[in-house]
Write a protein that holds these residues in place. Sequence first.
Motif, mmCIF file in Angstrom:
data_model
loop_
_atom_site.group_PDB
_atom_site.id
_atom_site.type_symbol
_atom_site.label_atom_id
_atom_site.label_comp_id
_atom_site.label_asym_id
_atom_site.label_seq_id
_atom_site.Cartn_x
_atom_site.Cartn_y
_atom_site.Cartn_z
ATOM 1 N N VAL A 35 -2.227 7.644 -8.616
ATOM 2 C CA VAL A 35 -2.749 7.199 -7.321
ATOM 3 C C VAL A 35 -2.219 5.816 -6.943
ATOM 4 C CG1 VAL A 35 -4.823 8.628 -7.469
ATOM 5 C CG2 VAL A 35 -4.864 6.311 -8.392
ATOM 6 N N THR A 36 -1.120 5.411 -7.558
ATOM 7 C CA THR A 36 -0.575 4.070 -7.327
ATOM 8 C C THR A 36 -0.066 3.875 -5.907
ATOM 9 O OG1 THR A 36 1.573 4.761 -8.195
ATOM 10 C CG2 THR A 36 0.037 3.727 -9.753
ATOM 11 N N GLN A 37 0.224 4.950 -5.195
ATOM 12 C CA GLN A 37 0.762 4.837 -3.836
ATOM 13 C C GLN A 37 -0.268 5.202 -2.764
ATOM 14 O OE1 GLN A 37 3.895 3.602 -3.288
ATOM 15 N NE2 GLN A 37 3.834 3.280 -5.493
ATOM 16 N N LEU A 38 -1.550 5.181 -3.127
ATOM 17 C CA LEU A 38 -2.595 5.518 -2.162
ATOM 18 C C LEU A 38 -3.299 4.280 -1.640
ATOM 19 C CD1 LEU A 38 -4.397 8.629 -3.704
ATOM 20 C CD2 LEU A 38 -2.536 8.557 -2.024
ATOM 21 N N VAL A 39 -3.721 4.368 -0.389
ATOM 22 C CA VAL A 39 -4.526 3.325 0.245
ATOM 23 C C VAL A 39 -5.763 4.002 0.816
ATOM 24 C CG1 VAL A 39 -4.626 1.612 2.096
ATOM 25 C CG2 VAL A 39 -2.494 1.948 0.819
ATOM 26 N N LEU A 40 -6.931 3.433 0.564
ATOM 27 C CA LEU A 40 -8.187 3.972 1.077
ATOM 28 C C LEU A 40 -8.719 3.079 2.186
ATOM 29 C CD1 LEU A 40 -10.087 4.808 -2.249
ATOM 30 C CD2 LEU A 40 -8.482 6.241 -0.981
ATOM 31 N N SER A 41 -9.223 3.701 3.236
ATOM 32 C CA SER A 41 -9.955 2.974 4.280
ATOM 33 C C SER A 41 -11.180 3.812 4.623
ATOM 34 C CB SER A 41 -9.066 2.727 5.499
ATOM 35 O OG SER A 41 -8.586 3.937 6.029
ATOM 36 N N GLU A 42 -12.062 3.254 5.438
ATOM 37 C CA GLU A 42 -13.338 3.922 5.709
ATOM 38 C C GLU A 42 -13.655 3.838 7.189
ATOM 39 O OE1 GLU A 42 -17.522 3.900 6.647
ATOM 40 O OE2 GLU A 42 -16.397 2.048 6.442
ATOM 41 N N ASP A 43 -14.218 4.913 7.734
ATOM 42 C CA ASP A 43 -14.659 4.941 9.120
ATOM 43 C C ASP A 43 -15.932 5.772 9.189
ATOM 44 O OD1 ASP A 43 -14.753 4.678 11.904
ATOM 45 O OD2 ASP A 43 -13.530 6.482 12.187
ATOM 46 N N GLN A 44 -17.073 5.122 9.367
ATOM 47 C CA GLN A 44 -18.380 5.767 9.493
ATOM 48 C C GLN A 44 -18.657 6.766 8.373
ATOM 49 O OE1 GLN A 44 -18.739 7.373 13.434
ATOM 50 N NE2 GLN A 44 -18.755 5.362 14.382
ATOM 51 N N GLY A 45 -18.380 6.351 7.148
ATOM 52 C CA GLY A 45 -18.682 7.189 5.999
ATOM 53 C C GLY A 45 -17.564 8.130 5.590
ATOM 54 N N ARG A 46 -16.538 8.242 6.426
ATOM 55 C CA ARG A 46 -15.374 9.049 6.071
ATOM 56 C C ARG A 46 -14.368 8.161 5.352
ATOM 57 N NH1 ARG A 46 -12.109 10.710 10.068
ATOM 58 N NH2 ARG A 46 -12.808 8.968 11.305
ATOM 59 N N VAL A 47 -13.883 8.614 4.222
ATOM 60 C CA VAL A 47 -12.844 7.882 3.507
ATOM 61 C C VAL A 47 -11.509 8.466 3.938
ATOM 62 C CG1 VAL A 47 -11.876 7.326 1.255
ATOM 63 C CG2 VAL A 47 -14.348 7.349 1.570
ATOM 64 N N ILE A 48 -10.650 7.599 4.470
ATOM 65 C CA ILE A 48 -9.329 8.010 4.941
ATOM 66 C C ILE A 48 -8.314 7.614 3.876
ATOM 67 C CG2 ILE A 48 -7.615 7.748 6.760
ATOM 68 C CD1 ILE A 48 -10.130 6.890 8.530
ATOM 69 N N VAL A 49 -7.570 8.595 3.399
ATOM 70 C CA VAL A 49 -6.609 8.391 2.320
ATOM 71 C C VAL A 49 -5.208 8.515 2.899
ATOM 72 C CG1 VAL A 49 -5.877 9.140 0.031
ATOM 73 C CG2 VAL A 49 -8.253 9.467 0.743
ATOM 74 N N THR A 50 -4.407 7.461 2.741
ATOM 75 C CA THR A 50 -3.018 7.482 3.190
ATOM 76 C C THR A 50 -2.113 7.140 2.016
ATOM 77 O OG1 THR A 50 -3.169 5.176 3.907
ATOM 78 C CG2 THR A 50 -3.552 6.860 5.579
ATOM 79 N N GLY A 51 -0.853 7.551 2.119
ATOM 80 C CA GLY A 51 0.108 7.247 1.077
ATOM 81 C C GLY A 51 0.803 8.501 0.593
ATOM 82 N N THR A 52 1.275 8.439 -0.654
ATOM 83 C CA THR A 52 1.991 9.576 -1.222
ATOM 84 C C THR A 52 1.450 9.928 -2.605
ATOM 85 O OG1 THR A 52 3.680 8.163 -2.219
ATOM 86 C CG2 THR A 52 4.142 9.012 -0.013
ATOM 87 N N LEU A 53 1.580 11.195 -2.922
ATOM 88 C CA LEU A 53 1.244 11.703 -4.246
ATOM 89 C C LEU A 53 2.434 12.529 -4.736
ATOM 90 C CD1 LEU A 53 -2.440 12.821 -3.657
ATOM 91 C CD2 LEU A 53 -1.694 11.051 -5.250
ATOM 92 N N PRO A 54 2.666 12.558 -6.054
ATOM 93 C CA PRO A 54 3.826 13.278 -6.572
ATOM 94 C C PRO A 54 3.647 14.794 -6.675
ATOM 95 C CG PRO A 54 2.714 12.151 -8.356
ATOM 96 C CD PRO A 54 2.026 11.743 -7.086
ATOM 97 N N LEU A 55 2.430 15.290 -6.658
ATOM 98 C CA LEU A 55 2.188 16.725 -6.808
ATOM 99 C C LEU A 55 1.118 17.190 -5.824
ATOM 100 C CD1 LEU A 55 1.993 16.914 -10.706
ATOM 101 C CD2 LEU A 55 3.916 17.631 -9.272
#
Length: 89
Positions: A35-55
């Motif tokens: 998860v080294t390339q992930l960024v988490l943000s939040e909007d009204q209880g929703r967690v928004i996940v951006t970035g890349t994953l290898p699989l």
Amino acid sequence: MSSIPPESSLDAASKPPPDLAAIMATLASRLDLDVTQLVLSEDQGRVIVTGTLPLRRMVHQVQTLIETQPDVRAAEMRVDVVTQDFAEA
């Protein structure tokens, strides 16, 4: 006959936001996830996940783990799957 009213935005705003640092620590503790390339943000209880994953399987695992955390209403996955080209290795 009673019905449960839908959660209003006022109700969602009064709940504490998800602890993004704790969620990221939970994800990082999993040795089977990168998860080294992930960024988490939040909007009204929703967690928004951006970035890349290898699989691709990691996308589903990350989403499931996030959605089980306290104060998380949903996980919105905006993640690209970028596999390493084994021919270059």
